[in-house]
Design a protein around this motif. Structure first.
Motif, PDB file in Angstrom:
ATOM      1  N   TYR A  15      -8.295  -0.843   3.871  1.00 35.90           N
ATOM      2  CA  TYR A  15      -7.602  -0.155   2.787  1.00 35.90           C
ATOM      3  C   TYR A  15      -8.529   0.115   1.608  1.00 35.90           C
ATOM      4  N   SER A  62      -1.835   3.111   7.659  1.00 38.27           N
ATOM      5  CA  SER A  62      -0.518   2.494   7.592  1.00 38.27           C
ATOM      6  C   SER A  62       0.289   2.644   8.878  1.00 38.27           C
ATOM      7  N   VAL A 101       0.835  -1.200   0.000  1.00 40.35           N
ATOM      8  CA  VAL A 101       0.000   0.000   0.000  1.00 40.35           C
ATOM      9  C   VAL A 101       0.871   1.253   0.000  1.00 40.35           C
ATOM     10  N   LYS A 136       0.733   3.973  -2.985  1.00 39.48           N
ATOM     11  CA  LYS A 136       0.404   5.393  -2.802  1.00 39.48           C
ATOM     12  C   LYS A 136       1.464   6.276  -3.440  1.00 39.48           C
TER      13      LYS A 136
END
Length: 87
Positions: free
Chosen positions: A69, A79, A34, A38
């Motif tokens: 998420y 996160s 993730v 991003k």
């Protein structure tokens, strides 16, 4: 199935395909994917497809954390903090 998705994503070059196996991966691996996703979205406008094989192998806490998420993609706290929404 994963190979079909990966080939399709690779041909278009608009998405990055990341396969994970729930038998060998954990939430830290998902967090890392993730985080990179991003960055790639911001820098290169490139999307990421996360394919989790054997997802039923994740325990309930891991499944809930993973679901946060895609339920709340704009939340930055995901996160950094552990899951607080387990039932």
């Amino acid at each position: 199935m994963a190979h079909i998705i990966a080939n399709s994503a690779g041909r278009s070059n608009k998405a990055r395909f990341v396969p994970l196996s729930a038998t060998t991966s954990g939430i830290n691996d998902v967090k890392e994917v993730v985080k990179v996703a991003k960055n790639e979205q911001q820098l290169f406008k490139r999307k990421t497809i996360l394919f989790v094989d054997e997802i039923h192998r994740f325990n309930k806490l891991q499944q809930v954390h993973l679901s946060l998420y895609y339920r709340y993609p704009d939340k930055r706290w995901l996160s950094d903090k552990p899951c607080q929404f387990c039932f």
